[in-house]
Design a protein around this motif. Structure first.
Motif, PDB file in Angstrom:
ATOM      1  N   GLU A 172       0.830  -1.218   0.000  1.00 48.23           N
ATOM      2  CA  GLU A 172       0.000   0.000   0.000  1.00 48.23           C
ATOM      3  C   GLU A 172       0.856   1.256   0.000  1.00 48.23           C
ATOM      4  O   GLU A 172       0.717   2.131  -0.846  1.00 48.23           O
ATOM      5  N   LEU A 173       1.744   1.319   0.992  1.00 46.14           N
ATOM      6  CA  LEU A 173       2.536   2.532   1.214  1.00 46.14           C
ATOM      7  C   LEU A 173       3.459   2.853   0.049  1.00 46.14           C
ATOM      8  O   LEU A 173       3.828   4.001  -0.161  1.00 46.14           O
ATOM      9  N   THR A 174       3.862   1.818  -0.699  1.00 46.86           N
ATOM     10  CA  THR A 174       4.805   2.062  -1.783  1.00 46.86           C
ATOM     11  C   THR A 174       4.131   1.985  -3.144  1.00 46.86           C
ATOM     12  O   THR A 174       4.818   1.924  -4.166  1.00 46.86           O
ATOM     13  N   ASN A 175       2.799   1.982  -3.134  1.00 43.92           N
ATOM     14  CA  ASN A 175       2.078   1.939  -4.404  1.00 43.92           C
ATOM     15  C   ASN A 175       2.510   0.727  -5.235  1.00 43.92           C
ATOM     16  O   ASN A 175       2.725   0.830  -6.435  1.00 43.92           O
ATOM     17  N   SER A 176       2.679  -0.386  -4.555  1.00 46.47           N
ATOM     18  CA  SER A 176       3.049  -1.675  -5.170  1.00 46.47           C
ATOM     19  C   SER A 176       4.475  -1.728  -5.723  1.00 46.47           C
ATOM     20  O   SER A 176       4.836  -2.684  -6.394  1.00 46.47           O
ATOM     21  N   LYS A 177       5.250  -0.695  -5.428  1.00 46.55           N
ATOM     22  CA  LYS A 177       6.624  -0.708  -5.936  1.00 46.55           C
ATOM     23  C   LYS A 177       7.510  -1.677  -5.161  1.00 46.55           C
ATOM     24  O   LYS A 177       8.469  -2.201  -5.692  1.00 46.55           O
ATOM     25  N   ILE A 178       7.203  -1.850  -3.893  1.00 47.61           N
ATOM     26  CA  ILE A 178       7.905  -2.850  -3.093  1.00 47.61           C
ATOM     27  C   ILE A 178       6.904  -3.895  -2.634  1.00 47.61           C
ATOM     28  O   ILE A 178       5.938  -3.578  -1.939  1.00 47.61           O
ATOM     29  N   ARG A 193      23.558   9.480  -2.670  1.00 43.53           N
ATOM     30  CA  ARG A 193      23.053  10.624  -3.445  1.00 43.53           C
ATOM     31  C   ARG A 193      24.215  11.498  -3.896  1.00 43.53           C
ATOM     32  O   ARG A 193      24.238  12.015  -5.014  1.00 43.53           O
ATOM     33  N   PHE A 194      25.163  11.649  -3.011  1.00 41.43           N
ATOM     34  CA  PHE A 194      26.361  12.414  -3.357  1.00 41.43           C
ATOM     35  C   PHE A 194      27.157  11.682  -4.441  1.00 41.43           C
ATOM     36  O   PHE A 194      27.539  12.252  -5.460  1.00 41.43           O
ATOM     37  N   LEU A 195      27.335  10.394  -4.225  1.00 40.74           N
ATOM     38  CA  LEU A 195      28.137   9.584  -5.149  1.00 40.74           C
ATOM     39  C   LEU A 195      27.521   9.549  -6.540  1.00 40.74           C
ATOM     40  O   LEU A 195      28.224   9.567  -7.555  1.00 40.74           O
ATOM     41  N   LEU A 196      26.209   9.490  -6.596  1.00 43.50           N
ATOM     42  CA  LEU A 196      25.519   9.369  -7.886  1.00 43.50           C
ATOM     43  C   LEU A 196      25.014  10.701  -8.423  1.00 43.50           C
ATOM     44  O   LEU A 196      24.345  10.745  -9.460  1.00 43.50           O
ATOM     45  N   ASN A 197      25.320  11.797  -7.691  1.00 34.27           N
ATOM     46  CA  ASN A 197      24.863  13.116  -8.135  1.00 34.27           C
ATOM     47  C   ASN A 197      23.364  13.210  -8.329  1.00 34.27           C
ATOM     48  O   ASN A 197      22.891  13.778  -9.321  1.00 34.27           O
ATOM     49  N   ILE A 198      22.656  12.676  -7.365  1.00 36.07           N
ATOM     50  CA  ILE A 198      21.201  12.701  -7.496  1.00 36.07           C
ATOM     51  C   ILE A 198      20.645  13.950  -6.828  1.00 36.07           C
ATOM     52  O   ILE A 198      20.952  14.255  -5.690  1.00 36.07           O
ATOM     53  N   GLU A 199      19.820  14.679  -7.566  1.00 32.79           N
ATOM     54  CA  GLU A 199      19.150  15.846  -7.005  1.00 32.79           C
ATOM     55  C   GLU A 199      18.047  15.364  -6.071  1.00 32.79           C
ATOM     56  O   GLU A 199      17.525  14.270  -6.206  1.00 32.79           O
ATOM     57  N   THR A 200      17.686  16.215  -5.154  1.00 32.36           N
ATOM     58  CA  THR A 200      16.565  15.875  -4.284  1.00 32.36           C
ATOM     59  C   THR A 200      15.272  16.026  -5.074  1.00 32.36           C
ATOM     60  O   THR A 200      14.852  17.116  -5.424  1.00 32.36           O
ATOM     61  N   LYS A 201      14.706  14.902  -5.394  1.00 26.28           N
ATOM     62  CA  LYS A 201      13.452  14.923  -6.152  1.00 26.28           C
ATOM     63  C   LYS A 201      12.287  14.736  -5.196  1.00 26.28           C
ATOM     64  O   LYS A 201      12.299  13.855  -4.357  1.00 26.28           O
ATOM     65  N   MET A 202      11.293  15.545  -5.321  1.00 28.32           N
ATOM     66  CA  MET A 202      10.187  15.464  -4.372  1.00 28.32           C
ATOM     67  C   MET A 202       8.911  14.888  -4.997  1.00 28.32           C
ATOM     68  O   MET A 202       7.880  14.774  -4.359  1.00 28.32           O
ATOM     69  N   ASN A 203       9.009  14.508  -6.246  1.00 31.48           N
ATOM     70  CA  ASN A 203       7.853  13.882  -6.921  1.00 31.48           C
ATOM     71  C   ASN A 203       7.742  12.422  -6.486  1.00 31.48           C
ATOM     72  O   ASN A 203       8.009  11.503  -7.230  1.00 31.48           O
ATOM     73  N   ASN A 204       7.297  12.277  -5.261  1.00 27.86           N
ATOM     74  CA  ASN A 204       7.445  10.982  -4.596  1.00 27.86           C
ATOM     75  C   ASN A 204       6.241  10.060  -4.756  1.00 27.86           C
ATOM     76  O   ASN A 204       5.140  10.477  -4.955  1.00 27.86           O
ATOM     77  N   VAL A 205       6.529   8.757  -4.646  1.00 28.00           N
ATOM     78  CA  VAL A 205       5.549   7.665  -4.679  1.00 28.00           C
ATOM     79  C   VAL A 205       4.478   7.837  -5.738  1.00 28.00           C
ATOM     80  O   VAL A 205       4.733   7.619  -6.895  1.00 28.00           O
ATOM     81  N   ASN A 242      13.531   7.613  -2.919  1.00 30.22           N
ATOM     82  CA  ASN A 242      12.358   8.409  -2.558  1.00 30.22           C
ATOM     83  C   ASN A 242      11.291   7.554  -1.892  1.00 30.22           C
ATOM     84  O   ASN A 242      10.721   7.946  -0.875  1.00 30.22           O
ATOM     85  N   THR A 243      11.064   6.408  -2.464  1.00 29.78           N
ATOM     86  CA  THR A 243      10.082   5.489  -1.873  1.00 29.78           C
ATOM     87  C   THR A 243      10.475   5.104  -0.456  1.00 29.78           C
ATOM     88  O   THR A 243       9.653   5.127   0.456  1.00 29.78           O
ATOM     89  N   MET A 244      11.756   4.789  -0.289  1.00 26.37           N
ATOM     90  CA  MET A 244      12.241   4.376   1.025  1.00 26.37           C
ATOM     91  C   MET A 244      12.190   5.529   2.025  1.00 26.37           C
ATOM     92  O   MET A 244      11.876   5.328   3.197  1.00 26.37           O
ATOM     93  N   ARG A 245      12.515   6.718   1.574  1.00 28.30           N
ATOM     94  CA  ARG A 245      12.473   7.869   2.472  1.00 28.30           C
ATOM     95  C   ARG A 245      11.051   8.098   2.977  1.00 28.30           C
ATOM     96  O   ARG A 245      10.837   8.412   4.149  1.00 28.30           O
ATOM     97  N   PHE A 246      10.107   7.916   2.078  1.00 28.87           N
ATOM     98  CA  PHE A 246       8.704   8.041   2.481  1.00 28.87           C
ATOM     99  C   PHE A 246       8.326   6.927   3.458  1.00 28.87           C
ATOM    100  O   PHE A 246       7.747   7.170   4.515  1.00 28.87           O
ATOM    101  N   LEU A 247       8.717   5.708   3.101  1.00 32.70           N
ATOM    102  CA  LEU A 247       8.373   4.538   3.910  1.00 32.70           C
ATOM    103  C   LEU A 247       8.981   4.614   5.303  1.00 32.70           C
ATOM    104  O   LEU A 247       8.371   4.225   6.289  1.00 32.70           O
ATOM    105  N   LEU A 248      10.191   5.127   5.384  1.00 36.95           N
ATOM    106  CA  LEU A 248      10.891   5.174   6.669  1.00 36.95           C
ATOM    107  C   LEU A 248      10.777   6.523   7.366  1.00 36.95           C
ATOM    108  O   LEU A 248      11.374   6.736   8.419  1.00 36.95           O
ATOM    109  N   ASN A 249      10.009   7.439   6.747  1.00 37.12           N
ATOM    110  CA  ASN A 249       9.851   8.777   7.352  1.00 37.12           C
ATOM    111  C   ASN A 249      11.172   9.487   7.577  1.00 37.12           C
ATOM    112  O   ASN A 249      11.383  10.082   8.632  1.00 37.12           O
ATOM    113  N   ILE A 250      12.027   9.419   6.597  1.00 39.05           N
ATOM    114  CA  ILE A 250      13.325  10.061   6.759  1.00 39.05           C
ATOM    115  C   ILE A 250      13.282  11.496   6.248  1.00 39.05           C
ATOM    116  O   ILE A 250      12.827  11.748   5.154  1.00 39.05           O
TER     117      ILE A 250
END
Lengths: 119, 119
Positions: free
Chosen positions: A41-47, A107-119, B104-112
């Motif tokens: 439920e919480l992960t919209n079936s992604k996990i 996130r630092f290692l992979l240069n990932i921006e903080t994306k907020m378009n979550n779940v 992102n999914t994990m951050r939501f799931l774990l409330n980080i």
DNA sequence: AATAAATACATAAGTATTTTATGTATAATG
DNA sequence: CATTATACATAAAATACTTATGTATTTATT
């Protein structure tokens, strides 16, 4: 309604215990099947936690003193409720913190921006 | 100078290919040993790729058509340089995107919370 | 000059975690 | 009445990693 692609199974590896411990910390007590459904439920079936992964992990956590159990009967069907022990609470915090730290490093290692378009 | 604790080995599982593919995308070509050193540097020793994990992974990626290789001699010592193929470039992007989504999914799931006190 | 440490590759045995498959049984739904 | 959902469990196979071992060259230390 759209189809969600699950993550490649490699990614989820190693996070199962963290997920379980954290859920139990937030929800109090839960039973196995409930955990799989809640995560779905919480992960919209992604996990989607498979039972073959879940139950051995729960048993292992219990054996290790992180979880305690009580059986309950719903009609004739048994449910096994899991609760965090005191040790389990500590481990839960540790695991979540470690994961949060790991995520920052990655996130630092992979240069990932903080994306907020979550779940 | 302080001691850095490494992450429990479970966490890193499943991210090794992503790390390698992304590094090669950013750095052009690299050889195996260089990859381990670069990752160690960039993560302040928090992630240390062992050779037993690295080389089989590189071989697997090459076999799969993600990487191409060229040998070079530094004196009498051989170095094996790895470069992303066209396919490898695509896979690299896919993997990093998937990881970002997963995080992102994990951050939501774990409330980080988004913590910026990084590395 | 000799020894140790760093560089650079490789593979094999063992371990841990997960997937896939199988099994049992009850309750709810169509 | 049959299928789906609920609810547990375990075993075989696959996967990815750690640990250990091996080889060899180059650089640094004593």
């Amino acid at each position: 309604m759209y189809l969600c692609t699950m993550y490649s199974s490699e990614l989820i590896k190693g996070t199962l215990k963290t997920i379980i411990l954290n859920l139990l910390k937030e929800q109090g007590r839960m039973y196995g099947y409930e955990i799989t459904q809640r995560v779905k439920e919480l992960t919209n079936s992604k996990i989607q936690i498979t039972e073959g992964a879940l139950y051995p992990t729960l048993h292992s956590l219990e054996k290790n003193g992180e979880l305690s159990t009580e059986k309950e009967y719903i009609g004739k069907r048994v449910r096994k409720y899991y609760t965090l022990t005191k040790q389990g609470h500590n481990t839960s915090k540790e695991r979540v913190n470690e994961f949060a730290d790991f995520v920052n490093t990655m996130r630092f290692l992979l240069n990932i921006e903080t994306k907020m378009n979550n779940v």
